[in-house]
Design a protein around this motif. Structure first.
Motif, PDB file in Angstrom:
ATOM      1  N   PHE A   1      91.872  40.984  16.916  1.00  0.00           N
ATOM      2  CA  PHE A   1      90.628  40.558  17.461  1.00  0.00           C
ATOM      3  C   PHE A   1      89.547  41.687  17.266  1.00  0.00           C
ATOM      4  CE2 PHE A   1      87.240  38.753  19.738  1.00  0.00           C
ATOM      5  CZ  PHE A   1      87.220  37.350  19.476  1.00  0.00           C
ATOM      6  N   ASN A   2      88.724  41.551  16.158  1.00  0.00           N
ATOM      7  CA  ASN A   2      87.760  42.802  15.945  1.00  0.00           C
ATOM      8  C   ASN A   2      86.442  42.128  15.649  1.00  0.00           C
ATOM      9  OD1 ASN A   2      89.540  45.212  16.131  1.00  0.00           O
ATOM     10  ND2 ASN A   2      90.792  44.054  14.725  1.00  0.00           N
ATOM     11  N   ALA A   3      85.504  43.214  15.829  1.00  0.00           N
ATOM     12  CA  ALA A   3      83.986  43.247  15.154  1.00  0.00           C
ATOM     13  C   ALA A   3      84.283  42.727  13.752  1.00  0.00           C
ATOM     14  CB  ALA A   3      83.299  44.108  15.449  1.00  0.00           C
ATOM     15  N   LEU A   4      83.405  41.864  13.189  1.00  0.00           N
ATOM     16  CA  LEU A   4      83.277  41.515  11.713  1.00  0.00           C
ATOM     17  C   LEU A   4      81.945  42.427  11.082  1.00  0.00           C
ATOM     18  CD1 LEU A   4      83.563  37.532  12.066  1.00  0.00           C
ATOM     19  CD2 LEU A   4      85.367  39.217  11.500  1.00  0.00           C
ATOM     20  N   GLY A   5      81.167  43.005  11.815  1.00  0.00           N
ATOM     21  CA  GLY A   5      80.298  43.922  11.147  1.00  0.00           C
ATOM     22  C   GLY A   5      80.003  44.787  12.599  1.00  0.00           C
ATOM     23  N   SER A   6      79.289  45.961  12.121  1.00  0.00           N
ATOM     24  CA  SER A   6      78.529  46.999  12.842  1.00  0.00           C
ATOM     25  C   SER A   6      77.791  46.428  13.730  1.00  0.00           C
ATOM     26  CB  SER A   6      77.987  48.119  12.111  1.00  0.00           C
ATOM     27  OG  SER A   6      76.901  47.529  11.454  1.00  0.00           O
ATOM     28  N   GLY A   7      77.319  47.078  15.149  1.00  0.00           N
ATOM     29  CA  GLY A   7      76.502  46.874  15.986  1.00  0.00           C
ATOM     30  C   GLY A   7      76.751  45.665  16.904  1.00  0.00           C
ATOM     31  N   VAL A   8      77.939  45.355  17.111  1.00  0.00           N
ATOM     32  CA  VAL A   8      78.182  44.259  18.290  1.00  0.00           C
ATOM     33  C   VAL A   8      78.119  45.187  19.399  1.00  0.00           C
ATOM     34  CG1 VAL A   8      80.127  42.944  18.987  1.00  0.00           C
ATOM     35  CG2 VAL A   8      79.779  43.207  16.560  1.00  0.00           C
ATOM     36  N   GLU A   9      77.555  44.088  20.385  1.00  0.00           N
ATOM     37  CA  GLU A   9      77.384  44.705  21.758  1.00  0.00           C
ATOM     38  C   GLU A   9      77.738  43.842  22.867  1.00  0.00           C
ATOM     39  OE1 GLU A   9      73.011  45.417  22.340  1.00  0.00           O
ATOM     40  OE2 GLU A   9      73.025  46.950  20.618  1.00  0.00           O
ATOM     41  N   ASP A  10      78.003  42.350  22.388  1.00  0.00           N
ATOM     42  CA  ASP A  10      78.430  41.561  23.471  1.00  0.00           C
ATOM     43  C   ASP A  10      79.376  40.300  22.723  1.00  0.00           C
ATOM     44  OD1 ASP A  10      78.658  40.326  26.177  1.00  0.00           O
ATOM     45  OD2 ASP A  10      76.845  39.378  25.902  1.00  0.00           O
ATOM     46  N   GLY A  11      80.157  40.922  22.178  1.00  0.00           N
ATOM     47  CA  GLY A  11      81.383  39.853  21.126  1.00  0.00           C
ATOM     48  C   GLY A  11      80.405  38.877  20.432  1.00  0.00           C
ATOM     49  N   GLU A  12      79.291  39.136  19.794  1.00  0.00           N
ATOM     50  CA  GLU A  12      78.674  38.175  19.046  1.00  0.00           C
ATOM     51  C   GLU A  12      78.961  38.063  17.662  1.00  0.00           C
ATOM     52  OE1 GLU A  12      76.003  41.901  19.027  1.00  0.00           O
ATOM     53  OE2 GLU A  12      77.178  40.537  20.428  1.00  0.00           O
ATOM     54  N   ASN A  13      79.888  38.795  17.197  1.00  0.00           N
ATOM     55  CA  ASN A  13      80.184  38.739  15.541  1.00  0.00           C
ATOM     56  C   ASN A  13      81.686  39.384  15.652  1.00  0.00           C
ATOM     57  OD1 ASN A  13      80.185  38.519  12.930  1.00  0.00           O
ATOM     58  ND2 ASN A  13      79.141  40.371  12.628  1.00  0.00           N
ATOM     59  N   CYS A  14      82.558  38.673  16.198  1.00  0.00           N
ATOM     60  CA  CYS A  14      83.990  38.982  16.596  1.00  0.00           C
ATOM     61  C   CYS A  14      84.690  37.951  16.131  1.00  0.00           C
ATOM     62  CB  CYS A  14      84.264  39.736  18.036  1.00  0.00           C
ATOM     63  SG  CYS A  14      83.302  41.089  18.299  1.00  0.00           S
ATOM     64  N   SER A  15      86.044  38.180  15.626  1.00  0.00           N
ATOM     65  CA  SER A  15      86.911  37.008  15.268  1.00  0.00           C
ATOM     66  C   SER A  15      88.274  37.718  15.387  1.00  0.00           C
ATOM     67  CB  SER A  15      86.482  36.657  13.915  1.00  0.00           C
ATOM     68  OG  SER A  15      87.330  35.569  13.742  1.00  0.00           O
ATOM     69  N   SER A  16      89.289  36.748  15.495  1.00  0.00           N
ATOM     70  CA  SER A  16      90.635  36.894  15.292  1.00  0.00           C
ATOM     71  C   SER A  16      90.898  37.079  13.911  1.00  0.00           C
ATOM     72  CB  SER A  16      91.591  36.036  16.216  1.00  0.00           C
ATOM     73  OG  SER A  16      92.935  36.451  16.105  1.00  0.00           O
ATOM     74  N   ASP A  17      91.813  37.996  13.240  1.00  0.00           N
ATOM     75  CA  ASP A  17      92.238  37.936  11.891  1.00  0.00           C
ATOM     76  C   ASP A  17      93.668  37.088  11.854  1.00  0.00           C
ATOM     77  OD1 ASP A  17      93.138  38.204   9.279  1.00  0.00           O
ATOM     78  OD2 ASP A  17      92.173  40.059   9.148  1.00  0.00           O
ATOM     79  N   LEU A  18      93.521  35.716  11.811  1.00  0.00           N
ATOM     80  CA  LEU A  18      94.678  35.098  11.937  1.00  0.00           C
ATOM     81  C   LEU A  18      95.391  35.283  10.711  1.00  0.00           C
ATOM     82  CD1 LEU A  18      93.488  31.610  13.194  1.00  0.00           C
ATOM     83  CD2 LEU A  18      94.625  33.708  14.318  1.00  0.00           C
ATOM     84  N   GLU A  19      94.842  35.809   9.442  1.00  0.00           N
ATOM     85  CA  GLU A  19      95.566  35.901   8.204  1.00  0.00           C
ATOM     86  C   GLU A  19      96.449  37.078   8.500  1.00  0.00           C
ATOM     87  OE1 GLU A  19      94.424  36.832   3.818  1.00  0.00           O
ATOM     88  OE2 GLU A  19      93.747  34.864   4.624  1.00  0.00           O
TER      89      GLU A  19
END
Length: 175
Positions: free
Chosen positions: A115-133
C-alpha cells in the motif's frame, strides 16, 4: 525476508522517484482505511521479531486487546457472499513509539508494504492504493504450503486475521 523482497524492491523504486509516505499523516494505518489481515506466516514473522527484540510485553498485549475491543474485531459479520465483513481499525503499532510505524519493513504484513503513494506530495492518504497485482505476483506455492503447515502445527482455525487478533492467537501457543 525473501517473501518480502519484491515488495521492498518496489517500495525502493518508488522512493527513488520521490514517491513515499514520509510526509503523510498515515491515514492508511487508521480506521479510515486499514483493514489489514495477516496469514499464519506473516504472523509468525512479526511475532518472532517482537519476542526477539523484547517488544512483546504486557503493554503491547493490552494495546492489542484494547484495539480488538474498540473496533469490535472479534465480532464476525457474515456477508451475503458467505465471507465476513472486514472491519477497519487503527493499527496498534501506529504512532506508538514514533511517528508512523515503528516496525521494520522486513516483518511488516505484505499488504502494508504493497500500500503506497501513487505520486509525490501525498500528505493525507489522498493518492494511495494497494498494488494487488504486485501482491499476487509475490505469492508462491511454497508459501501457501508453509502457511498450511503452520496452521496445522499450531491448530489455527483462520486463514487471515487482523493484526492484533493474529498476534494474540500466536501468543496463546506459549501459554
Amino acid at each position: 525476508m525473501n517473501r518480502r523482497n519484491l515488495l521492498l524492491k518496489a517500495m525502493t523504486g518508488l522512493e527513488d522517484n520521490n514517491i513515499s509516505c514520509k510526509d503523510c499523516t498515515g491515514k492508511c494505518c487508521t480506521f479510515h482505511a486499514n483493514s489489514m489481515r495477516m496469514t499464519a506466516l506473516e504472523t509468525e514473522d512479526l511475532y518472532q521479531y517482537l519476542v526477539t527484540n523484547d517488544q512483546w510485553n504486557q503493554d503491547l498485549v493490552k494495546r492489542l486487546e484494547a484495539c480488538i475491543v474498540e473496533y469490535r474485531l472479534d465480532k464476525d459479520i457474515p456477508t451475503k457472499g458467505g465471507t465476513s465483513f472486514r472491519r477497519t481499525y487503527t493499527c496498534p503499532f501506529f504512532k506508538h513509539e514514533s511517528l508512523g510505524c515503528p516496525l521494520p519493513p522486513e516483518v511488516k504484513p505484505y499488504g502494508c508494504l504493497a500500500f503506497n503513494a501513487l505520486g509525490s506530495g501525498v500528505e493525507d492518504g489522498e493518492n494511495c492504493s494497494s498494488d494487488l497485482e504486485l501482491l499476487e505476483s509475490r505469492e508462491s506455492i511454497e508459501e501457501t504450503n508453509e502457511n498450511l503447515l503452520l496452521k496445522e502445527k499450531h491448530g489455527f482455525y483462520w486463514d487471515k486475521l487482523p493484526i492484533p487478533m493474529a498476534l494474540l492467537e500466536r501468543d496463546k501457543l506459549n501459554k
